[in-house]
Design a protein around this motif. Structure first.
Motif, PDB file in Angstrom:
ATOM      1  N   PRO A  62       0.837  -1.203   0.000  1.00 26.16           N
ATOM      2  CA  PRO A  62       0.000   0.000   0.000  1.00 26.16           C
ATOM      3  C   PRO A  62       0.871   1.252   0.000  1.00 26.16           C
ATOM      4  N   MET A  63       0.258   2.407  -0.188  1.00 18.74           N
ATOM      5  CA  MET A  63       1.032   3.655  -0.259  1.00 18.74           C
ATOM      6  C   MET A  63       1.771   3.949   1.040  1.00 18.74           C
ATOM      7  N   GLY A  64       1.294   3.423   2.141  1.00 21.73           N
ATOM      8  CA  GLY A  64       1.964   3.655   3.424  1.00 21.73           C
ATOM      9  C   GLY A  64       3.206   2.822   3.632  1.00 21.73           C
ATOM     10  N   ALA A  65       3.499   1.921   2.704  1.00 25.28           N
ATOM     11  CA  ALA A  65       4.655   1.038   2.874  1.00 25.28           C
ATOM     12  C   ALA A  65       5.588   1.073   1.669  1.00 25.28           C
ATOM     13  N   GLN A  66       5.595   2.201   0.959  1.00 25.66           N
ATOM     14  CA  GLN A  66       6.411   2.293  -0.257  1.00 25.66           C
ATOM     15  C   GLN A  66       7.900   2.488   0.039  1.00 25.66           C
ATOM     16  N   THR A  67       8.226   2.994   1.216  1.00 25.40           N
ATOM     17  CA  THR A  67       9.637   3.056   1.623  1.00 25.40           C
ATOM     18  C   THR A  67       9.783   2.304   2.945  1.00 25.40           C
ATOM     19  N   VAL A  68      10.975   1.823   3.221  1.00 27.59           N
ATOM     20  CA  VAL A  68      11.244   1.046   4.440  1.00 27.59           C
ATOM     21  C   VAL A  68      10.950   1.899   5.681  1.00 27.59           C
ATOM     22  N   GLU A  69      11.394   3.147   5.646  1.00 25.07           N
ATOM     23  CA  GLU A  69      11.223   4.027   6.806  1.00 25.07           C
ATOM     24  C   GLU A  69       9.752   4.341   7.053  1.00 25.07           C
ATOM     25  N   ARG A  70       9.021   4.616   5.979  1.00 22.05           N
ATOM     26  CA  ARG A  70       7.591   4.923   6.104  1.00 22.05           C
ATOM     27  C   ARG A  70       6.819   3.712   6.656  1.00 22.05           C
ATOM     28  N   LYS A  71       7.133   2.554   6.123  1.00 21.96           N
ATOM     29  CA  LYS A  71       6.488   1.323   6.595  1.00 21.96           C
ATOM     30  C   LYS A  71       6.764   1.110   8.087  1.00 21.96           C
ATOM     31  N   ARG A  72       7.999   1.357   8.498  1.00 22.91           N
ATOM     32  CA  ARG A  72       8.365   1.180   9.900  1.00 22.91           C
ATOM     33  C   ARG A  72       7.544   2.095  10.814  1.00 22.91           C
ATOM     34  N   MET A 129      -2.792  22.467  -2.350  1.00 16.29           N
ATOM     35  CA  MET A 129      -3.583  22.136  -3.540  1.00 16.29           C
ATOM     36  C   MET A 129      -2.802  21.166  -4.434  1.00 16.29           C
ATOM     37  N   PHE A 130      -3.524  20.389  -5.218  1.00 24.02           N
ATOM     38  CA  PHE A 130      -2.892  19.509  -6.197  1.00 24.02           C
ATOM     39  C   PHE A 130      -2.292  20.370  -7.313  1.00 24.02           C
ATOM     40  N   HIS A 131      -0.971  20.419  -7.374  1.00 24.97           N
ATOM     41  CA  HIS A 131      -0.321  21.293  -8.357  1.00 24.97           C
ATOM     42  C   HIS A 131       0.824  20.618  -9.096  1.00 24.97           C
ATOM     43  N   SER A 132       1.252  19.434  -8.626  1.00 24.38           N
ATOM     44  CA  SER A 132       2.400  18.768  -9.236  1.00 24.38           C
ATOM     45  C   SER A 132       2.252  17.265  -9.070  1.00 24.38           C
ATOM     46  N   VAL A 133       2.363  16.518 -10.168  1.00 28.90           N
ATOM     47  CA  VAL A 133       2.257  15.055 -10.082  1.00 28.90           C
ATOM     48  C   VAL A 133       3.392  14.502  -9.234  1.00 28.90           C
ATOM     49  N   LYS A 134       4.604  15.004  -9.460  1.00 31.97           N
ATOM     50  CA  LYS A 134       5.779  14.524  -8.710  1.00 31.97           C
ATOM     51  C   LYS A 134       5.625  14.794  -7.218  1.00 31.97           C
ATOM     52  N   ASN A 135       5.221  16.009  -6.859  1.00 25.49           N
ATOM     53  CA  ASN A 135       5.069  16.350  -5.439  1.00 25.49           C
ATOM     54  C   ASN A 135       3.992  15.502  -4.768  1.00 25.49           C
ATOM     55  N   THR A 136       2.928  15.242  -5.505  1.00 19.45           N
ATOM     56  CA  THR A 136       1.835  14.449  -4.938  1.00 19.45           C
ATOM     57  C   THR A 136       2.292  13.014  -4.706  1.00 19.45           C
ATOM     58  N   TRP A 137       3.036  12.464  -5.650  1.00 15.43           N
ATOM     59  CA  TRP A 137       3.607  11.121  -5.473  1.00 15.43           C
ATOM     60  C   TRP A 137       4.533  11.086  -4.255  1.00 15.43           C
ATOM     61  N   GLU A 138       5.400  12.069  -4.134  1.00 15.43           N
ATOM     62  CA  GLU A 138       6.352  12.080  -3.015  1.00 15.43           C
ATOM     63  C   GLU A 138       5.634  12.212  -1.672  1.00 15.43           C
ATOM     64  N   SER A 139       4.566  13.016  -1.666  1.00 19.78           N
ATOM     65  CA  SER A 139       3.776  13.170  -0.444  1.00 19.78           C
ATOM     66  C   SER A 139       3.108  11.854  -0.058  1.00 19.78           C
ATOM     67  N   ALA A 140       2.464  11.209  -1.031  1.00 19.98           N
ATOM     68  CA  ALA A 140       1.659  10.016  -0.746  1.00 19.98           C
ATOM     69  C   ALA A 140       2.493   8.750  -0.559  1.00 19.98           C
ATOM     70  N   SER A 141       3.712   8.750  -1.087  1.00 21.14           N
ATOM     71  CA  SER A 141       4.530   7.529  -1.020  1.00 21.14           C
ATOM     72  C   SER A 141       5.672   7.628  -0.012  1.00 21.14           C
ATOM     73  N   ARG A 142       5.986   8.856   0.449  1.00 22.76           N
ATOM     74  CA  ARG A 142       7.200   9.010   1.258  1.00 22.76           C
ATOM     75  C   ARG A 142       7.094  10.038   2.377  1.00 22.76           C
ATOM     76  N   ASP A 143       6.619  11.245   2.043  1.00 23.68           N
ATOM     77  CA  ASP A 143       6.847  12.378   2.946  1.00 23.68           C
ATOM     78  C   ASP A 143       5.771  12.655   3.991  1.00 23.68           C
ATOM     79  N   ASN A 144       4.513  12.392   3.658  1.00 24.80           N
ATOM     80  CA  ASN A 144       3.419  12.864   4.500  1.00 24.80           C
ATOM     81  C   ASN A 144       2.701  11.689   5.158  1.00 24.80           C
ATOM     82  N   MET A 145       2.767  11.621   6.485  1.00 26.29           N
ATOM     83  CA  MET A 145       2.184  10.488   7.212  1.00 26.29           C
ATOM     84  C   MET A 145       0.655  10.506   7.210  1.00 26.29           C
ATOM     85  N   SER A 146       0.063  11.605   6.794  1.00 28.53           N
ATOM     86  CA  SER A 146      -1.406  11.641   6.731  1.00 28.53           C
ATOM     87  C   SER A 146      -1.899  11.570   5.279  1.00 28.53           C
TER      88      SER A 146
END
Length: 273
Positions: A62-72, A129-146
């Motif tokens: 799932p999106m919450g487990a795309q990186t080792v650190e995020r999954k942890r 706001m949704f303004h960048s595909v790359k930023n949204t991917w990074e938020s949902a897969s790595r950076d933002n816990m919510s």
């Protein structure tokens, strides 16, 4: 239909739409809108290499487990059961909700009005706001816990939602960027049609065809709840499992309205197929 899909007689797109429909999801309901997966992890290359496995998102997680650190971190949350949580789960936010759908499609009516009404009458802070595909991917897969959001079908066929053709004043970000069209990955050359074309190619690629069943297990199948979901780091707040909750047994009207409000605002797990 499943057999036809396995024999590659129908496209991945059509099969996902079929599963969404079976699971009770519909374009007519923003709260149960069709959900599609992020399929790519490469939003920085000049050209998109669909023969390289590293180009793709890990569809088994799932999106919450795309990186080792995020999954942890999410496993830690599940094991600790923070004081403010009323239930043990990995995620208190959802991968699909009315606000997620409206935020993706905010540059098109009637979604502009829907988004504003969900936000209390105005656009959100520009940086959110949704303004960048790359930023949204990074938020949902790595950076933002919510943020564990997935995609909607329009990402694979509708270039218009990526442009601000109506010239809405969406605000200005803290770094001075004025929001307009959605920022696309370098491999799209600033062309929404090229983005959609390549993104659809990615969805129908050999890699995704070989791994898509793993994502389907998470969203529509046996890994969406129970012990298999715990093992897959794929459990959500109990209120998200609308069909598992018998609201008829909830006698307190305040609690019942709270649950209904929660489901309508924050999303719902699809019916298991």
């Amino acid at each position: 239909v499943s057999f036809s899909w396995q024999k590659r007689e129908i496209s991945n797109f059509d099969y996902l739409m079929y599963l969404n429909t079976l699971a009770g999801r519909s374009y007519n309901d923003y709260m149960q809108y069709p959900v599609f997966p992020w399929v790519l992890a490469d939003y920085h290359s000049k050209t998109l290499n669909l023969t390289n496995p590293h180009t793709f998102r890990d569809l088994s997680k799932p999106m919450g487990a795309q990186t080792v650190e995020r999954k942890r971190k999410f496993m830690q949350r599940y094991n600790e059961v923070e004081k403010n949580l009323s239930a043990q789960c990995h995620y208190c936010t959802h991968y699909s909700s009315a606000i997620i759908v409206a935020s993706y499609l905010v540059r098109m009516e009637p979604f502009t009005q829907t988004f504003c009404s969900l936000q209390g009458g105005s656009f959100d802070v520009a940086d959110r706001m949704f303004h960048s595909v790359k930023n949204t991917w990074e938020s949902a897969s790595r950076d933002n816990m919510s943020d564990v959001r997935e995609l909607i079908p329009e990402f694979f066929y509708l270039p218009e939602f990526l442009t601000n053709a109506n010239h809405f004043e969406l605000g200005c970000m803290q770094d001075g960027t004025v929001l307009g069209d959605v920022q696309l990955p370098p491999w799209a050359d600033g062309d929404p049609h090229k983005f959609i074309f390549l993104h659809r190619q990615a969805l129908e690629s050999e890699y995704v065809s070989a791994h898509l069943h793993r994502w389907i297990d998470l969203i529509f199948g046996h890994k969406q709840h129970g012990s298999a979901a715990v093992d897959a780091v794929n459990t959500y707040h109990p209120y998200f499992y609308g069909d598992k909750m018998d609201l008829n047994n909830v006698k307190d009207p305040l609690i019942k309205s709270t649950i209904l409000g929660f489901i309508s605002n924050f999303g719902q797990i699809p019916k298991q197929v």
